[in-house]
Enzyme design. Sequence first.
Site, mmCIF file in Angstrom:
data_model
loop_
_atom_site.group_PDB
_atom_site.id
_atom_site.type_symbol
_atom_site.label_atom_id
_atom_site.label_comp_id
_atom_site.label_asym_id
_atom_site.label_seq_id
_atom_site.Cartn_x
_atom_site.Cartn_y
_atom_site.Cartn_z
ATOM 1 N N SER A 64 0.796 -1.240 0.000
ATOM 2 C CA SER A 64 0.000 0.000 0.000
ATOM 3 C C SER A 64 0.822 1.281 0.000
ATOM 4 C CB SER A 64 -0.943 0.007 1.195
ATOM 5 O OG SER A 64 -2.022 -0.847 0.930
ATOM 6 N N LYS A 67 0.428 3.460 -2.936
ATOM 7 C CA LYS A 67 -0.730 4.360 -3.085
ATOM 8 C C LYS A 67 -0.293 5.821 -3.068
ATOM 9 C CE LYS A 67 -3.790 0.848 -1.150
ATOM 10 N NZ LYS A 67 -4.447 0.291 0.036
ATOM 11 N N TYR A 191 -3.650 -2.274 -10.236
ATOM 12 C CA TYR A 191 -3.546 -2.114 -8.768
ATOM 13 C C TYR A 191 -2.664 -3.205 -8.141
ATOM 14 C CZ TYR A 191 -4.941 -2.174 -3.865
ATOM 15 O OH TYR A 191 -4.910 -2.197 -2.490
ATOM 16 N N TYR A 243 -4.734 3.516 7.955
ATOM 17 C CA TYR A 243 -6.084 2.971 8.158
ATOM 18 C C TYR A 243 -6.606 3.333 9.538
ATOM 19 C CZ TYR A 243 -3.571 0.508 4.618
ATOM 20 O OH TYR A 243 -2.774 0.241 3.564
ATOM 21 N N VAL A 261 1.119 -3.826 3.759
ATOM 22 C CA VAL A 261 1.084 -5.140 4.406
ATOM 23 C C VAL A 261 2.325 -5.990 4.107
ATOM 24 C CG1 VAL A 261 -1.426 -5.354 4.717
ATOM 25 C CG2 VAL A 261 -0.373 -6.159 2.597
HETATM 26 N N1 GLN Z 1 -2.354 -5.306 -2.000
HETATM 27 C C1 GLN Z 1 -2.902 -5.188 -0.676
HETATM 28 C C2 GLN Z 1 -4.414 -5.322 -0.707
HETATM 29 O O1 GLN Z 1 -5.018 -4.763 -1.546
HETATM 30 C C3 GLN Z 1 -2.485 -3.881 -0.082
HETATM 31 C C4 GLN Z 1 -3.032 -3.679 1.303
HETATM 32 C C5 GLN Z 1 -2.075 -2.984 2.216
HETATM 33 O O2 GLN Z 1 -0.888 -2.938 2.016
HETATM 34 N N2 GLN Z 1 -2.617 -2.542 3.313
HETATM 35 O O3 GLN Z 1 -4.993 -5.986 0.100
#
Ligand code: GLN
Length: 309
Positions: A64, A67, A191, A243, A261
């Site tokens: 993420s 992003k 994505y 988050y 993650v």
């Molecule tokens: N590729 C992961 C997902 O979409 C990214 C989530 C994350 O890093 N929090 O679940």
Amino acid sequence: MVDLQAVLDSIYKELTPRIGEGKVADYIPELAKIDPHQFGMAVVTVDGKIYRAGDAGVPFSIQSISKVFMLTLALGKVGEGLWKRVGREPSGSAFNSIVQLEHEHGIPRNPFINAGAIAVTDVVMAGHAPREAIGELLRFVRYLADDESVTIDEKVARSETQTGYRNFALANFMRAYKNIDHPVEHVLGVYFHQCALSMSCEQLAKAGLFLAARGSNPMTGHSVVSPKRARRINALMLTCGHYDGSGDFAYHVGLPGKSGVGGGIFAVAPGVASIAAGSPGLNKVGNSQLAAVALEMLAARTGSPVFGG
Ligand code: GLN
């Protein structure tokens, strides 16, 4: 003047017994295979000095954190028009939550939860085939990091394509509300590839340096965004970057940041440095446990330029 290398070395030494803490993300099968016994940190200052500790040079899946780079590209393409597609408020819910999306008629709360990031990716894709959009992002990140060796881990991208049911649900839901223009499989193809960018802490800190330096990378001289836009991306990271752990991260670390993650956390000390820390074990809300502790220690020992020391 703080001796940054000495600070990093002391944090690394103190946290060494805790390496392996937390739980590796296993909902993406390829990430479940990662050795949890890794821990690295890198700091790049606005005057171009690089400080490293532990596994700072070992690439990991940035997930993420990508992003932030996609958001920068999308703002470059459509400017403030982006905010018709996605909000700017903290979500207070999990990164892959679908509940809020229904209440808010397919407009995700912010660009850093999955739904918001998928909408941002859809914006970046305008006029491009998926392959071209992936290429555009990869070139952008290589340019930011000034490093042609940054790659995308195809195995991770494939693994998530095969198992990303929740992301398919989010994207289909938004498409039903006409907040996704391209075919869902295409948007998610992009994505999942952006999430599969593989970068070391050092590459990540270099790539994000423009956010610490009013929109320009002082190491390369590249002007990336205006000072105002850099400030606004930082504001979004501070309020939404982790988050439902965003408040906690601001409280403990006091810097804008974005987690993934894969176990990485990227953080910005505006006017001072960009920082990346990584360790695969995650806490309950999906943020790296050890990387967050390491950043808290770093901020405590050097001060937070955001909240005044
Ligand atoms: N590729 C992961 C997902 O979409 C990214 C989530 C994350 O890093 N929090 O679940």
